[in-house]
Every structure is written in structure tokens, then in C-alpha cells.
Design a protein around this motif. Structure first.
Motif, PDB file in Angstrom:
ATOM      1  N   GLY A  94       0.794  -1.217   0.000  1.00  0.00           N
ATOM      2  CA  GLY A  94       0.000   0.000   0.000  1.00  0.00           C
ATOM      3  C   GLY A  94       0.829   1.270   0.000  1.00  0.00           C
ATOM      4  O   GLY A  94       0.274   2.371  -0.021  1.00  0.00           O
ATOM      5  N   GLY A  95       2.167   1.135   0.007  1.00  0.00           N
ATOM      6  CA  GLY A  95       3.021   2.312   0.009  1.00  0.00           C
ATOM      7  C   GLY A  95       3.250   2.840  -1.393  1.00  0.00           C
ATOM      8  O   GLY A  95       2.758   2.291  -2.387  1.00  0.00           O
ATOM      9  N   GLU A  96       4.020   3.934  -1.465  1.00  0.00           N
ATOM     10  CA  GLU A  96       4.307   4.532  -2.758  1.00  0.00           C
ATOM     11  C   GLU A  96       5.788   4.872  -2.854  1.00  0.00           C
ATOM     12  O   GLU A  96       6.496   4.973  -1.841  1.00  0.00           O
ATOM     13  N   LEU A  97       6.259   5.036  -4.084  1.00  0.00           N
ATOM     14  CA  LEU A  97       7.655   5.395  -4.314  1.00  0.00           C
ATOM     15  C   LEU A  97       7.922   6.787  -3.759  1.00  0.00           C
ATOM     16  O   LEU A  97       7.144   7.713  -3.986  1.00  0.00           O
ATOM     17  N   ASP A  98       9.042   6.939  -3.078  1.00  0.00           N
ATOM     18  CA  ASP A  98       9.360   8.201  -2.407  1.00  0.00           C
ATOM     19  C   ASP A  98      10.146   9.113  -3.353  1.00  0.00           C
ATOM     20  O   ASP A  98      11.351   9.309  -3.206  1.00  0.00           O
ATOM     21  N   PHE A  99       9.428   9.680  -4.331  1.00  0.00           N
ATOM     22  CA  PHE A  99      10.084  10.575  -5.280  1.00  0.00           C
ATOM     23  C   PHE A  99      10.507  11.892  -4.626  1.00  0.00           C
ATOM     24  O   PHE A  99      11.257  12.662  -5.233  1.00  0.00           O
ATOM     25  N   SER A 100      10.052  12.150  -3.403  1.00  0.00           N
ATOM     26  CA  SER A 100      10.486  13.372  -2.722  1.00  0.00           C
ATOM     27  C   SER A 100      11.989  13.355  -2.445  1.00  0.00           C
ATOM     28  O   SER A 100      12.599  14.401  -2.226  1.00  0.00           O
ATOM     29  N   LEU A 101      12.614  12.175  -2.475  1.00  0.00           N
ATOM     30  CA  LEU A 101      14.058  12.090  -2.277  1.00  0.00           C
ATOM     31  C   LEU A 101      14.824  12.838  -3.369  1.00  0.00           C
ATOM     32  O   LEU A 101      15.964  13.244  -3.166  1.00  0.00           O
ATOM     33  N   LEU A 102      14.193  13.018  -4.522  1.00  0.00           N
ATOM     34  CA  LEU A 102      14.860  13.729  -5.609  1.00  0.00           C
ATOM     35  C   LEU A 102      15.037  15.215  -5.307  1.00  0.00           C
ATOM     36  O   LEU A 102      15.698  15.930  -6.072  1.00  0.00           O
ATOM     37  N   ASP A 103      14.468  15.682  -4.218  1.00  0.00           N
ATOM     38  CA  ASP A 103      14.717  17.062  -3.797  1.00  0.00           C
ATOM     39  C   ASP A 103      16.119  17.218  -3.196  1.00  0.00           C
ATOM     40  O   ASP A 103      16.601  18.345  -3.028  1.00  0.00           O
ATOM     41  N   PHE A 104      16.767  16.096  -2.882  1.00  0.00           N
ATOM     42  CA  PHE A 104      18.100  16.132  -2.276  1.00  0.00           C
ATOM     43  C   PHE A 104      19.156  15.871  -3.352  1.00  0.00           C
ATOM     44  O   PHE A 104      18.999  14.967  -4.184  1.00  0.00           O
TER      45      PHE A 104
END
Length: 814
Positions: free
Chosen positions: A574-584
Motif C-alpha cells: 500500500g506504500g508509494e515510491l518516495d520521489f520526494s528524495l529527488l529534492d536532495f
């Protein structure tokens, strides 16, 4: 009861209907010709009265059995009129309905023969629930395979789930039961009620259902007719057939494995059609491998356990939306693969297990799952049809067959084949037939074995006693490399053999290198998670080097989603890929390196054309275990690439490598570029091969080798000098002589005499004599100018003579 009615009725058959044990209800129910007229019989349990209406005539029906069996005669009629029933409700209201037994169900005989022979690829077209129109009346034809049942009924909201009402007819010796039910509409829920010869009542969902009950229910649903989808991928399918139809092993294949629901939270198929192709195209993936998208009641199985093989999950939208997604991916040049569970199915209520009171679909076994009974022809038709359904209905380009080991081997101490071995010969035969069918009917369709089974010649053609698959996942490579990555530097040296181990069997099959979800999700750590012994930036650098190594290693590529930018935590249900890591920056630079490596892979045939050819790969250094460095050569007809990978944290300002031939070696890609977050320690100029003894070679180069890096060099072989034939040498000499002046001839003769021994001196003397004669003639003929030339010639001749004398003296001393 009227005597005439009593005499024409078959009371034994009536009892079969009343006790719901008839395999041919059409033999008694519905209209039948008799000497007294048309006899109409019907079974309405719980009804007090019924009548038959045709035209303006209404004929009351007599209740001949208190269970609800009604009958009447239509006198004077030779053919049954088009009639309907009128039933009286408890509140006195009337309900008008068609008689389903007025319609004889029909099934295509040719398809039935194929189905019984295990050769059907479209069994879903006549089995299951289908909208039909018979005699101008619309309804649903239900058909199900249940050869060992005493009786089969269809139950649902339309008959209060009463198995006595709509009993199906056995269709000859096919083992299929069928009925046409007028008035049933799309969306209706239903199951099959099966009565065994042991008088056991079973409720089963439809194995061929095109829709299922929502919210976790176990019933099937009548699917609505779909508007034909306007596909726009004809060009892609034609290209697929050309590229992958004959030699898929020579093609570039870079697969992105994905749980579609995890790519963007809450996104529908239509929304994914906008975002997913753009991302995969940007990252230069050639294919996406989707986890199963078929309906399932067990969320934790991620779609791998299902009994609804012909039902697409509706969690992300309707089937039309999924077709739109596939169409968009094909438009972007991206193939669509799917994991396919054709080996096991769950043992669940209303599922395939013990379907008709016998082991119809499964082998004998225990546990929560069952293995398909591959030796039964109808089971083969079921699975063949399912594969073609996915390919034809949704334009899927290939499948990875899951749990191959269970198809090819019996469990320990469970079963044995007729020769006493543990091989499931029926399973192997099914897989061979599957590959033959798929490659014949679906040009360019890819079959990938999951690699769980040690079975020889998985990717060899069936004619060579192989299974005929296109690729097999190299699970040994994945396990070994993940073990190597997870060790510290000293541990890597101990496990150094993992870097070369795959070469021991690399050319026995056509391989995919599977960095898959099975090792990188849920309870398993991600790639980044396996490197916890290193500081963060070094973890990123080591991943870059690892991606470079995998890119250069023989075998098609497969990477689980999120690893390309360094997911930190494993993807949970039920999780999702953590594309927010691309902010780093570090994660963004890792993604940039992944993108560039993928593009580099597609641009260089040396990295994929020879994956299955021993000539396509050569180790140059697989012994630097202390340094954790490996060097090898990748070859194609058009190019050679030298690859050096440093898995250690030590940088080498000069690292000597043995090279296979004379020429120059130019660095054209490195994972240590500054734009990827590397140190920028480059090899900016082409490096010429020099004489040095290194790596058992006579030639070598010295390179700058950064820590945690993968370097790619283009190899330019030095062309050998052209050999000149004696005849060509003579012709060239005569041409030069004709253009030279006498002075030049004398100088050349003198120089030659100085270098050679007596023989050379003799030749020089002859030349000098000729020069004297030429000088005399020139003096007499040309006057003062000629005399000047002759004088110079004489001087040169004199100098030549001195050289000759000196040379002769040296020869005498020797």
C-alpha cells in the motif's frame, strides 16, 4: 389433475428436477411436443400459482407437485408458441418472465473440440457469462466446465440464490454445463452451485468471469459489454515482431519492475497514462514489468494469488483506462510485461480448488496454494486462453512466469513421475507447449522464466529439448551480487569471486539480471539499505559503480522501482515510491547517473548484442581481490568497450591494465563525473597501449581509477602497416629514378654504400661509374652548363668512392 396431462408427463424426470439432480433439465422443462399438444413444464419453488401467456391467450398452469412444479398443455398446437410466464406474488401482484428452457444453449463445436484437446486459446469466448440474443430475446448465456458434477445451477440476485431454479444442461461429453437466462443484465452477481455425486453442495465463482464482486466478496459479476478500444499501437506491434520475433537475445532490454499502484498515490490508469510513459522514456527504459493486475481477495499477495484470471482489478479504474495506459506506453516505445501466476492458485472458498468435488484444476497437494494440474487438457486450454487474453485484450508484450520450480518439480516426498523421478513431466510439457503456442500466435511476445527452477535448456528451442523461453532470470547473479554489496571492504575481498562466478554458466541460457522486488521490498532492505556500513555519500558512490557494473555485465537488465534514485526504506504494501528524495542533491545525482547509464547502454551494441555469445565478453582482470577491482572487455561487430570497475573506497592515480591489442583507449563514460556527484578524476586523453607486462598481457595502459567507480573506454585498434609486394617496390623505384637528377642518384648510391657491406659497396661503385659516364656525356653535349653539372657529379662520385673504400676496409677487418 387432468388425465391427459398426467399421461404425458415423465414423473421420474420431474423428481430429478424437484430434487435438483438433473444434468439435462431441458429434457423436461420448457415446451415439448406430445400427441395431446404442446406440453410446457416449469419449476417455481415457493410459488402458489403460475400461468402461461401467448398472444391474447392465458393458460393457467397446474401445480403438479407441492414443491412448485407446474405444467400445462397447449392443445391444437404443433409448434410451441412464443410464450411467457405470469407468476403471482404473495401480495397478489404479478410478475411476468421468460422461460429460459424455451431456449436451447449452444456452444461452438469447433472450439469445444480444441478445448477438450488442450488447444484452445479463446476458451473465454464461450465459457463464462456472455451477453446473447436468442429468438429476439436478450439475456446471458452461462457456461462452466464441471465434468464430475451431478448437477450445476447458476444462482444470483435474479433467482434469490436458489439453486433449484436455474439448472444448467450438460453439453454432451464435453464436461461443460450451459444455460441461457433471459432478462439477466450486466452487473448481476452470480455463482455456480454444484451438486456432487456425494450430494455435497458447493458454491463456486466463475473461473472465466470478466468481472467480480467488489469490496472483497467472492461472487462473480456479469460484465457489461465494452466499447471497442481504438488502439494506436500497430506500428509498435509490428516493430516488436521484427525485433523480438527471432533473436531477442541480441536486443537491448532494460526493464523497470513496478507495482503500478505505488507509482503515484491514488492515480488512476488514465492519470498514469500521462505520467508513467514520460518518466520511463526520460530514464531510457525499454520495458516496464508490472506486478499482476488481476483481481484478488488477498491484498498481501500483491496480485500473485488469484482465482479471477480473466478479471482486471478495478482499483485503478476500468479496463478501458488500462488499455489507454498500454497504448500510451507503446506510443513512447516502451513494452509492457506482466508477472503471470500460471503455476499456483490460492485454496480459497469459491475458488478453483476442489471445483466440482474433484481435483479438477489442481494436483494433489496441501497448503494454502495448489499447483495446476498441467496434465489435464482443459487446464492447458484455460491457461493458454488466459495468456492470449492478456496479449490480445490488453496488448501485453510478454510475461514473466512465476514459481517455475513448482511447475517443473514435485515437492519433496510428495509425488514421483512414471520413471520414479521428481520432475513434473506434465509441467515441463505444458511449458513447452506454451512457448510454441505463444511464439506462433503472438509474434515478438516475450516469455521470461523467473529463475526459481534449476532446469537445463530453459531458453533453448523446444526442437532442441528446451522449454523454448526467451529469457531466464539469473537469480544466482542477483543473490551473489547483493551478498557482495552488503559486505564491508574486507568482506568484499573474501567474496570477490561473486564478480566472476556468473561467467561459469553465463552462456548456458539467455539471462535477465533481476534486481527484483523479491529481494528489495517489504521485509528485504533496498540497495541503499544494504550499504549501511558506509557513510551516506560513499553509499551513493558505490551504487553508481554497481549500476555501471550491471550495465556492462552480460544479460538483460531488470531493476525494481525506486532503486534508481536510492530509495532508503523498502516499499511496503500500500506504500508509494518516495520521489520526494529527488529534492536532495545526492539522490538527484544518483538518478542522473542511472539515466545516463541507461542511455549509454542503448547507444552501445557491445553492451547487449553479445550477451549470449562467449565472444562478447572477456575478463582482463578478475584477480585483483585485494583492490576489489575487475576489468573486462565487451565486444560487438561494430565496437569494443573496455570496462574497469572499482568497488573499493581507494582511488588509484595510476592503475595498470593489460589490454588485448595495440591501439588507443579513450574514456567515454565514468560514473565518477562531477555531475553525478563524483570526484571528477577523469582520463581526459586517449591512452596508447604501451609495452608492459601486466595481467598476463604484453601491452597495457595506466589509468586513473577513482574510488567506487565504473569506467568505460572505447577501444581503437591500431591498423598494421601495409606490406608492399616486390613488384610494387620495383615499379616505385623505377618511377623515382625517372624523376631524379643525376646528382640525387649519386647521393643515394653513396649513402647506400656507406650502410652496407661489400655487396652494397659494389652496387654503389657501379652507380658511381654510370654517373661518371653520364657526367662526361653531359659535358660534351651541353657546354659550360653541362660541364658544371659534370663537375659536381665528379665530386659526388669521388666522395662516394671514399665511402666505398672505407666500407671495404671495414669489411676486410671483419
Amino acid at each position: 389433475m387432468e388425465r391427459e396431462l398426467y399421461e404425458v408427463m415423465d414423473w421420474a424426470a420431474v423428481e430429478e428436477i424437484v430434487y435438483s439432480e438433473s444434468e439435462d433439465p431441458h429434457a423436461i422443462l420448457g415446451p415439448h411436443k406430445t400427441d395431446k399438444g404442446i406440453l410446457v413444464q416449469a419449476f417455481f419453488p415457493g410459488r402458489e400459482s403460475a400461468a402461461l401467456v401467448y398472444g391474447k391467450t392465458k393458460v393457467p398452469m397446474e401445480q403438479v407437485d407441492e414443491s412448485g412444479f407446474f405444467a400445462c398443455l397447449i392443445p391444437g398446437e404443433k409448434e410451441a408458441p412464443r410464450y411467457r410466464f405470469v407468476l403471482t406474488e404473495e401480495d397478489g401482484s404479478e410478475l411476468e418472465c421468460e422461460d429460459p428452457y424455451r431456449f436451447m444453449p449452444e456452444l461452438p463445436e469447433g472450439e469445444l473440440r480444441k478445448y477438450k484437446a488442450g488447444e484452445s486459446t479463446a476458451a473465454q469466448s464461450f465459457l463464462g457469462a456472455h451477453e446473447k440474443k436468442m429468438g429476439g430475446v436478450s439475456g446471458i448465456r452461462f457456461a462452466v466446465f464441471a465434468p464430475n458434477a451431478m448437477r450445476v445451477s447458476v444462482v444470483g440476485d435474479f433467482n434469490n440464490w436458489d439453486g433449484r431454479v436455474h439448472e444448467l444442461r450438460r453439453m454432451g461429453d464435453s464436461g461443460i454445463f450451459a444455460i441461457f437466462l433471459p432478462g439477466v443484465e450486466a452487473g448481476a452477481l452470480y455463482k455456480y452451485e454444484i451438486k456432487t455425486y456425494a450430494r455435497e453442495i458447493l458454491l463456486r465463482a466463475d473461473p472465466y468471469a470478466r468481472a467480480v464482486e467488489s469490496e472483497g466478496g467472492s461472487a462473480s459479476a456479469v460484465a457489461a459489454a465494452e466499447t471497442p478500444f481504438a488502439w494506436e499501437d500497430e506500428a509498435y506491434l509490428e516493430e516488436r515482431a521484427l525485433r523480438f520475433g527471432k533473436r531477442p537475445g541480441e536486443q537491448a532490454i532494460n526493464i523497470y519492475e513496478l507495482n503500478l499502484a505505488s507509482f503515484a498515490a491514488g492515480a488512476s490508469y488514465e492519470e498514469l497514462a500521462e505520467s508513467l510513459p514520460a518518466y520511463l522514456g526520460k530514464m531510457h527504459y525499454t520495458h516496464v514489468l508490472l506486478m499482476p493486475l488481476l483481481a484478488t481477495r488477498e491484498e498481501a499477495s500483491l496480485g500473485y494469488l488469484t482465482s479471477a484470471y480473466f478479471t482486471l482489478s478495478t482499483k485503478l479504474g476500468a479496463a478501458a483506462g488500462f488499455r489507454k495506459l498500454v497504448n500510451a506506453l507503446h506510443s513512447a516505445g516502451i513494452g509492457v510485461l506482466m508477472d503471470w501466476s500460471c503455476v499456483r492458485f490460492p485454496r480459497e472458498e469459491a475458488g478453483l480448488d476442489y471445483f466440482d468435488g474433484s481435483t479438477l484444476y489442481e494436483e494433489n497437494g496441501s497448503g494454502d496454494t495448489a499447483v495446476f494440474r498441467f496434465g489435464r487438457a482443459e487446464v492447458q486450454s484455460f491457461l493458454f486462453s488466459n495468456l492470449c487474453f492478456l496479449a490480445n485484450e490488453f496488448h501485453i508484450d510478454g510475461v514473466r512466469v512465476i514459481d517455475m520450480a513448482s511447475a517443473l518439480w514435485y515437492r519433496a516426498n510428495e509425488n514421483r513421475n512414471c520413471y520414479g523421478g521428481g520432475e513434473n513431466l506434465d509441467g515441463a510439457s505444458f511449458l513447452r507447449r506454451l512457448s510454441l503456442m505463444a511464439h506462433k500466435k503472438l509474434p515478438g511476445f516475450l516469455l521470461i522464466a523467473d529463475g526459481s527452477a534449476e532446469w537445463p535448456r530453459t531458453t533453448e528451442p523446444v526442437k532442441n529439448d528446451g522449454l523454448g523461453f526467451d529469457f531466464r532470470c539469473n537469480q544466482g547473479f542477483a543473490d551473489g551480487m547483493l551478498s557482495y554489496l552488503g559486505a564491508d571492504e574486507a568482506g568484499k575481498s573474501e567474496r570477490y569471486g561473486e564478480l566472476s562466478y556468473a561467467q561459469l554458466y553465463q552462456y548456458s541460457e539467455q539471462y535477465v539480471l533481476p534486481l527484483s522486488h523479491t529481494a528489495l521490498s517489504e521485509r528485504q532492505p533496498t540497495l541503499m539499505g544494504r550499504l549501511g556500513y558506509l557513510p551516506f555519500e560513499e553509499r551513493i558512490a558505490l551504487l553508481r559503480a554497481f549500476f555501471g557494473f550491471v550495465t556492462a555485465h552480460p544479460g538483460k537488465k531488470l531493476l525494481f522501482a525506486g532503486q534508481e534514485f536510492g530509495m532508503l526504506e523498502p516499499l511496503q504494501l500500500g506504500g508509494e515510491l518516495d520521489f520526494s528524495l529527488l529534492d536532495f542533491p545526492s539522490h538527484r545525482e544518483l538518478a542522473a547517473c542511472s539515466e545516463a547509464l541507461n542511455a549509454f547502454y542503448l547507444e552501445h551494441p557491445a553492451l547487449y548484442e553479445g550477451d549470449g555469445d562467449t565472444e562478447g565478453f572477456t575478463f582482463l582482470n578478475c584477480h585483483s581481490y585485494e583492490e576489489n577491482v575487475v576489468v573486462f572487455l565487451r565486444r560487438a561487430a561494430s565496437e569494443d568497450l573496455l570496462v574497469a570497475v572499482n568497488f573499493s573506497g581507494t582511488s588509484y592515480p595510476r592503475f595498470n591494465l593489460g589490454v588485448p591489442y595495440a591501439g588507443s583507449y579513450k574514456e567515454i563514460f565514468t560514473t565518477d563525473e562531477e555531475r553525478f556527484g563524483g570526484s571528477g578524476l577523469l582520463n581526459p586523453r586517449a591512452l596508447p597501449a604501451r609495452a608492459m607486462e601486466v595481467d598476463d598481457k604484453e601491452l597495457g595502459i595506466g589509468i586513473r581509477l577513482p574510488a567506487y567507480s565504473a569506467l568505460f573506454f572505447a577501444c581503437k585498434k591500431r591498423e598494421p602497416e601495409k606490406k608492399v609486394t616486390p613488384r610494387a617496390e620495383t615499379e616505385k623505384s623505377e618511377e623515382i629514378k625517372a624523376k631524379q637528377k643525376p646528382e640525387s642518384l649519386l647521393e643515394k648510391a653513396a649513402d647506400a654504400a656507406g650502410k652496407k657491406a661489400a655487396g652494397v659497396a659494389g652496387k654503389a661503385a657501379d652507380v658511381a661509374g654510370k654517373a661518371k659516364n653520364a657526367a662526361g656525356k653531359a659535358k660534351d653535349a651541353a657546354g659550360r652548363k653541362a660541364a658544371g653539372v659534370a663537375g659536381k657529379a665528379a665530386d659526388v662520385a669521388g666522395a662516394a668512392k671514399k665511402r666505398i673504400d672505407r666500407a671495404m676496409g671495414m669489411e676486410n677487418k671483419k
